[in-house]
Write a protein that holds these residues in place. Structure first.
Motif: not given
Length: 274
Positions: A213-232
């Protein structure tokens, strides 16, 4: 971005033939491009149509002419001291008896994002490891203070960015802690199946998708359930129960799912979605 594209090579190339790219993701606002060749080399350059693109905050992951198509640079620790399987070479690189050849990193997927005043980039290699470069003013690279000289929210000499791609092992470790079976049986019905690109491609064994995103990051696990986010996160774009001004990598309760039904993640400006 999935179809092959022939792009003219940079003037610095010794070959007169065009470079063929199979992925060419462009940051809509920041204007930079990270392109991948069929053999896994990553190049970066500014879109000729972008008026805002620059490399002031390291979003190209290398130095040099911003309009030339030049290969990105990996931090020396990540590139020289790690084998292709992610394990540290037991022998010193200065050991005269070490005749092993360090395997070349093969990049499988690239991602770009950021505002016109920022910009960051991410890469997934063929073994599923994540690398990031660019603006880190809101810790959107997720590298943390324990990695290579950062202090608080800044890096060496007070910089708020990274000029080379650094490997982010913390995000993969977090995903594996959330799902102990992550990566097992990849491509054979295990939690990582469904993301394989071709025989031998393990790029999605831990991470299925990444969005910047503008100042953040989104990561989807290969298990298609868990989403990790970080940043603003002040505008709620991280999908956490609170709205922290800035956050290290964490599981997003709002964006994650109890069932393996998330196909991809998307991020733009101060928004995130699955």
């Amino acid at each position: 971005t999935s179809s092959p594209n022939a792009v003219p090579s940079s003037s610095s190339s010794s070959s007169s033939s065009p470079i063929k790219f199979i992925e060419i993701p462009k940051a809509q606002e920041a204007g930079h491009i990270i392109a991948i060749t069929p053999d896994g080399a990553a190049y970066s350059f500014c879109s000729p149509k972008s008026k805002s693109c620059n490399n002031d905050l390291g979003q190209l992951g290398r130095k040099g002419d911003i309009h030339a198509k030049l290969p990105v640079v990996f931090n020396s620790y990540d590139h020289n001291d790690n084998n292709d399987d992610g394990k540290t070479n037991p022998k010193s690189k200065n050991d005269p008896n070490d005749n092993t050849t360090k395997p070349k990193l093969r990049i499988a997927h690239a991602y770009t994002g950021g505002f016109a005043t920022s910009g960051h980039s991410a890469l997934l290699d063929a073994n599923g490891h994540l690398y990031l470069s660019g603006c880190d003013r809101w810790q959107q690279l997720g590298l943390g203070s324990s990695h290579g000289g950062s202090s608080g929210y800044t890096w060496e000499n007070g910089r708020l960015w990274q000029e080379e791609f650094r490997r982010n092992g913390f995000v993969v470790d977090l995903l594996k802690r959330l799902d102990g079976g992550l990566g097992d049986g990849f491509g054979a019905g295990g939690s990582g199946s469904g993301g394989i690109g071709h025989c031998g491609d393990m790029s999605r064994r831990y991470i299925r998708d990444v969005a910047l995103g503008g100042d953040h990051t989104v990561v989807l696990s290969s298990n298609r359930k868990d989403v990790i986010t970080f940043g603003k996160g002040g505008e709620g774009q991280l999908g956490l129960t609170s709205k922290p001004w800035v956050s290290a990598p964490m599981r997003s309760k709002v964006l994650s799912s109890k069932s393996p039904n998330i196909a991809a993640v998307c991020a733009f400006k101060n928004c995130s979605m699955t």
